[in-house]
Every structure is written in structure tokens, then in C-alpha cells.
Design a protein around this motif. Structure first.
Motif, PDB file in Angstrom:
ATOM      1  N   GLU A  42       0.810  -1.220   0.000  1.00 46.75           N
ATOM      2  CA  GLU A  42       0.000   0.000   0.000  1.00 46.75           C
ATOM      3  C   GLU A  42       0.844   1.272   0.000  1.00 46.75           C
ATOM      4  O   GLU A  42       0.302   2.369  -0.061  1.00 46.75           O
ATOM      5  CB  GLU A  42      -0.933   0.009   1.218  1.00 46.75           C
ATOM      6  N   ALA A  43       2.152   1.156   0.053  1.00 44.63           N
ATOM      7  CA  ALA A  43       3.015   2.339   0.134  1.00 44.63           C
ATOM      8  C   ALA A  43       3.278   2.909  -1.250  1.00 44.63           C
ATOM      9  O   ALA A  43       3.707   2.204  -2.154  1.00 44.63           O
ATOM     10  CB  ALA A  43       4.322   1.980   0.820  1.00 44.63           C
ATOM     11  N   ARG A  44       3.016   4.200  -1.396  1.00 43.95           N
ATOM     12  CA  ARG A  44       3.252   4.900  -2.653  1.00 43.95           C
ATOM     13  C   ARG A  44       3.942   6.225  -2.353  1.00 43.95           C
ATOM     14  O   ARG A  44       3.514   6.952  -1.471  1.00 43.95           O
ATOM     15  CB  ARG A  44       1.935   5.167  -3.377  1.00 43.95           C
ATOM     16  N   TRP A  45       4.982   6.507  -3.108  1.00 51.20           N
ATOM     17  CA  TRP A  45       5.682   7.778  -3.001  1.00 51.20           C
ATOM     18  C   TRP A  45       5.545   8.486  -4.336  1.00 51.20           C
ATOM     19  O   TRP A  45       5.780   7.893  -5.376  1.00 51.20           O
ATOM     20  CB  TRP A  45       7.158   7.554  -2.675  1.00 51.20           C
ATOM     21  N   TRP A  46       5.170   9.772  -4.301  1.00 47.78           N
ATOM     22  CA  TRP A  46       4.867  10.525  -5.516  1.00 47.78           C
ATOM     23  C   TRP A  46       5.815  11.687  -5.700  1.00 47.78           C
ATOM     24  O   TRP A  46       6.200  12.336  -4.734  1.00 47.78           O
ATOM     25  CB  TRP A  46       3.431  11.066  -5.456  1.00 47.78           C
ATOM     26  N   GLY A  47       6.143  11.944  -6.940  1.00 50.47           N
ATOM     27  CA  GLY A  47       6.937  13.102  -7.289  1.00 50.47           C
ATOM     28  C   GLY A  47       6.394  13.734  -8.552  1.00 50.47           C
ATOM     29  O   GLY A  47       5.720  13.072  -9.348  1.00 50.47           O
ATOM     30  N   ALA A  48       6.674  14.994  -8.739  1.00 45.40           N
ATOM     31  CA  ALA A  48       6.228  15.725  -9.926  1.00 45.40           C
ATOM     32  C   ALA A  48       7.421  16.469 -10.511  1.00 45.40           C
ATOM     33  O   ALA A  48       8.171  17.109  -9.780  1.00 45.40           O
ATOM     34  CB  ALA A  48       5.124  16.710  -9.571  1.00 45.40           C
ATOM     35  N   THR A  63       3.475  25.827 -10.586  1.00 45.43           N
ATOM     36  CA  THR A  63       2.825  25.540  -9.307  1.00 45.43           C
ATOM     37  C   THR A  63       1.430  24.972  -9.521  1.00 45.43           C
ATOM     38  O   THR A  63       1.037  24.000  -8.858  1.00 45.43           O
ATOM     39  CB  THR A  63       2.760  26.819  -8.455  1.00 45.43           C
ATOM     40  N   LEU A  64       0.671  25.539 -10.444  1.00 46.85           N
ATOM     41  CA  LEU A  64      -0.669  25.045 -10.747  1.00 46.85           C
ATOM     42  C   LEU A  64      -0.612  23.589 -11.192  1.00 46.85           C
ATOM     43  O   LEU A  64      -1.388  22.752 -10.724  1.00 46.85           O
ATOM     44  CB  LEU A  64      -1.309  25.897 -11.837  1.00 46.85           C
ATOM     45  N   LEU A  65       0.321  23.264 -12.083  1.00 45.30           N
ATOM     46  CA  LEU A  65       0.420  21.896 -12.589  1.00 45.30           C
ATOM     47  C   LEU A  65       0.860  20.925 -11.495  1.00 45.30           C
ATOM     48  O   LEU A  65       0.342  19.805 -11.408  1.00 45.30           O
ATOM     49  CB  LEU A  65       1.371  21.845 -13.781  1.00 45.30           C
ATOM     50  N   LYS A  66       1.774  21.331 -10.632  1.00 43.23           N
ATOM     51  CA  LYS A  66       2.197  20.458  -9.522  1.00 43.23           C
ATOM     52  C   LYS A  66       1.036  20.191  -8.567  1.00 43.23           C
ATOM     53  O   LYS A  66       0.857  19.070  -8.087  1.00 43.23           O
ATOM     54  CB  LYS A  66       3.366  21.081  -8.764  1.00 43.23           C
ATOM     55  N   ARG A  67       0.238  21.210  -8.304  1.00 41.57           N
ATOM     56  CA  ARG A  67      -0.937  21.009  -7.440  1.00 41.57           C
ATOM     57  C   ARG A  67      -1.935  20.058  -8.080  1.00 41.57           C
ATOM     58  O   ARG A  67      -2.505  19.198  -7.402  1.00 41.57           O
ATOM     59  CB  ARG A  67      -1.614  22.348  -7.147  1.00 41.57           C
ATOM     60  N   GLN A  68      -2.144  20.194  -9.376  1.00 44.29           N
ATOM     61  CA  GLN A  68      -3.068  19.296 -10.065  1.00 44.29           C
ATOM     62  C   GLN A  68      -2.535  17.854 -10.055  1.00 44.29           C
ATOM     63  O   GLN A  68      -3.305  16.907  -9.923  1.00 44.29           O
ATOM     64  CB  GLN A  68      -3.321  19.769 -11.496  1.00 44.29           C
ATOM     65  N   ILE A  69      -1.236  17.687 -10.162  1.00 47.37           N
ATOM     66  CA  ILE A  69      -0.634  16.351 -10.089  1.00 47.37           C
ATOM     67  C   ILE A  69      -0.853  15.754  -8.709  1.00 47.37           C
ATOM     68  O   ILE A  69      -1.234  14.585  -8.577  1.00 47.37           O
ATOM     69  CB  ILE A  69       0.874  16.410 -10.443  1.00 47.37           C
ATOM     70  N   ASP A 125      -8.738  28.765 -15.033  1.00 46.62           N
ATOM     71  CA  ASP A 125      -9.557  27.604 -14.691  1.00 46.62           C
ATOM     72  C   ASP A 125      -9.583  26.603 -15.841  1.00 46.62           C
ATOM     73  O   ASP A 125      -9.675  25.398 -15.620  1.00 46.62           O
ATOM     74  CB  ASP A 125     -10.980  28.038 -14.334  1.00 46.62           C
ATOM     75  N   ALA A 126      -9.488  27.102 -17.065  1.00 52.48           N
ATOM     76  CA  ALA A 126      -9.474  26.209 -18.233  1.00 52.48           C
ATOM     77  C   ALA A 126      -8.215  25.337 -18.230  1.00 52.48           C
ATOM     78  O   ALA A 126      -8.280  24.141 -18.523  1.00 52.48           O
ATOM     79  CB  ALA A 126      -9.540  27.026 -19.511  1.00 52.48           C
ATOM     80  N   LEU A 127      -7.073  25.911 -17.877  1.00 53.16           N
ATOM     81  CA  LEU A 127      -5.833  25.144 -17.798  1.00 53.16           C
ATOM     82  C   LEU A 127      -5.914  24.109 -16.682  1.00 53.16           C
ATOM     83  O   LEU A 127      -5.495  22.966 -16.846  1.00 53.16           O
ATOM     84  CB  LEU A 127      -4.634  26.065 -17.580  1.00 53.16           C
ATOM     85  N   LYS A 128      -6.479  24.511 -15.553  1.00 55.28           N
ATOM     86  CA  LYS A 128      -6.682  23.581 -14.433  1.00 55.28           C
ATOM     87  C   LYS A 128      -7.517  22.398 -14.857  1.00 55.28           C
ATOM     88  O   LYS A 128      -7.178  21.243 -14.592  1.00 55.28           O
ATOM     89  CB  LYS A 128      -7.414  24.290 -13.282  1.00 55.28           C
ATOM     90  N   ALA A 129      -8.632  22.673 -15.510  1.00 53.30           N
ATOM     91  CA  ALA A 129      -9.549  21.609 -15.929  1.00 53.30           C
ATOM     92  C   ALA A 129      -8.898  20.695 -16.969  1.00 53.30           C
ATOM     93  O   ALA A 129      -9.039  19.465 -16.894  1.00 53.30           O
ATOM     94  CB  ALA A 129     -10.830  22.217 -16.481  1.00 53.30           C
ATOM     95  N   ALA A 130      -8.168  21.268 -17.901  1.00 57.60           N
ATOM     96  CA  ALA A 130      -7.511  20.461 -18.932  1.00 57.60           C
ATOM     97  C   ALA A 130      -6.446  19.561 -18.313  1.00 57.60           C
ATOM     98  O   ALA A 130      -6.351  18.370 -18.647  1.00 57.60           O
ATOM     99  CB  ALA A 130      -6.894  21.363 -19.992  1.00 57.60           C
ATOM    100  N   ALA A 131      -5.649  20.117 -17.407  1.00 55.33           N
ATOM    101  CA  ALA A 131      -4.612  19.316 -16.747  1.00 55.33           C
ATOM    102  C   ALA A 131      -5.234  18.221 -15.892  1.00 55.33           C
ATOM    103  O   ALA A 131      -4.781  17.073 -15.910  1.00 55.33           O
ATOM    104  CB  ALA A 131      -3.724  20.219 -15.897  1.00 55.33           C
ATOM    105  N   ARG A 132      -6.281  18.551 -15.151  1.00 60.46           N
ATOM    106  CA  ARG A 132      -6.951  17.573 -14.288  1.00 60.46           C
ATOM    107  C   ARG A 132      -7.521  16.418 -15.108  1.00 60.46           C
ATOM    108  O   ARG A 132      -7.344  15.253 -14.754  1.00 60.46           O
ATOM    109  CB  ARG A 132      -8.053  18.263 -13.484  1.00 60.46           C
ATOM    110  N   THR A 133      -8.169  16.726 -16.221  1.00 57.11           N
ATOM    111  CA  THR A 133      -8.754  15.692 -17.076  1.00 57.11           C
ATOM    112  C   THR A 133      -7.674  14.787 -17.649  1.00 57.11           C
ATOM    113  O   THR A 133      -7.800  13.559 -17.640  1.00 57.11           O
ATOM    114  CB  THR A 133      -9.557  16.343 -18.216  1.00 57.11           C
ATOM    115  N   GLU A 134      -6.598  15.385 -18.121  1.00 58.86           N
ATOM    116  CA  GLU A 134      -5.516  14.603 -18.717  1.00 58.86           C
ATOM    117  C   GLU A 134      -4.801  13.749 -17.673  1.00 58.86           C
ATOM    118  O   GLU A 134      -4.448  12.596 -17.930  1.00 58.86           O
ATOM    119  CB  GLU A 134      -4.538  15.545 -19.409  1.00 58.86           C
TER     120      GLU A 134
END
Length: 152
Positions: free
Chosen positions: A71-77, A91-97, A132-141
Motif C-alpha cells: 500500500e506504500a506509494r511515493w509521488w513526485g512531480a 505551481t498550478l500543474l504540480k498542485r493538479q498532479i 480555470d481552463a488550464l486547471k480543468a484540462a490538466a486535471r482531465t488529462e
């Protein structure tokens, strides 16, 4: 468990593997290991150039002896400046990741995971650095990237 990767050596190890899943802008890399461990610093009166140090492992070459809990997962961006010029966009993209990893990443196997921005978003389509459009596009992808990786 979801933790962050912080050591450059761990990023190098994970990014040295082929990508597990890709979208037009992101790539996902995985390594089924635990993060490298730090060796505690030992204060000594010996010179650092002493070549007769037996049994001491360099930090990057230290063997991994800890079994990987499933169950252990380590994440990086990794969001390079060449693909996202403005700090607010990085920063926006790292938060979305991070948000995508917290919501969709639990379906993935344990180990080290790194999401890498591999191509810039079109500035004509997203003129604002933090829209917000960039946020939504990154989140969807990102969601599609992680769902695809969970299936394989």
C-alpha cells in the motif's frame, strides 16, 4: 499511504525507467521499490579523502533492504521550466498532479511514482498562466493518465 519523493537520487532512479503511461502532455514513470535511505552522518577526525574506509556505502549505492509494503506509494512531480515558463503555471500543474495522485493514485501498485510534464500546453489556447481552463484540462488529462496506468 501517499508520501512525497524528495531526494534527487530517487527521481533519477524512477525517471531512468520507461514511462508506464503517456498523454499528450504528461508521462508517468514507476519503480517498484522504496525510496533510498540516508546514512546518518558520522563525525570523525579522519580526513574525507581517506581511501581506507571499509564497509561504508555511498548514499546513492546503498542497498535497499526494506521490503515494499503493497500500500506504500511515493509521488513526485517534474514540471520543467522549458515546458512551463511561468512559476504560477508550474505551481498550478504540480498542485493538479498532487490532487490527481491523491484521488486516482490509490488504484496503482505500490512503489515510486513520478509524473513528468513532457510537452508544454498551448499558450494560445491558455493565455492565462493560472486559468480555470488550464486547471480543468490538466486535471482531465492527469485523471486519464492514472486510470490508464492502473489498467496495465
Amino acid at each position: 499511504m501517499l508520501a512525497r519523493l524528495t531526494r534527487p537520487v530517487d527521481f533519477e532512479r524512477v525517471l531512468g525507467t520507461p514511462s508506464r503511461s503517456r498523454t499528450p502532455h504528461f508521462a508517468l514513470h514507476h519503480l517498484a521499490q522504496t525510496p533510498s535511505k540516508r546514512i546518518p552522518a558520522v563525525r570523525s577526525t579522519e580526513l574525507s579523502t581517506d581511501t581506507n574506509r571499509s564497509g561504508a556505502w555511498p548514499v546513492d549505492d546503498m542497498p535497499v533492504s526494506v521490503p515494499l509494503p503493497p500500500e506504500a506509494r511515493w509521488w513526485g512531480a517534474v514540471v520543467p521550466k522549458r515546458h512551463a515558463r511561468r512559476a504560477v503555471t508550474r505551481t498550478l500543474l504540480k498542485r493538479q498532479i498532487r490532487v490527481a495522485a491523491e484521488s486516482e493514485g490509490l488504484a496503482l501498485a505500490g512503489g515510486l511514482w513520478v509524473v513528468r510534464l513532457r510537452a508544454p500546453f498551448d499558450r494560445a489556447a491558455f493565455p492565462s498562466a493560472a486559468s480555470d481552463a488550464l486547471k480543468a484540462a490538466a486535471r482531465t488529462e492527469l485523471r486519464a493518465l492514472l486510470v490508464r496506468a492502473a489498467r496495465t
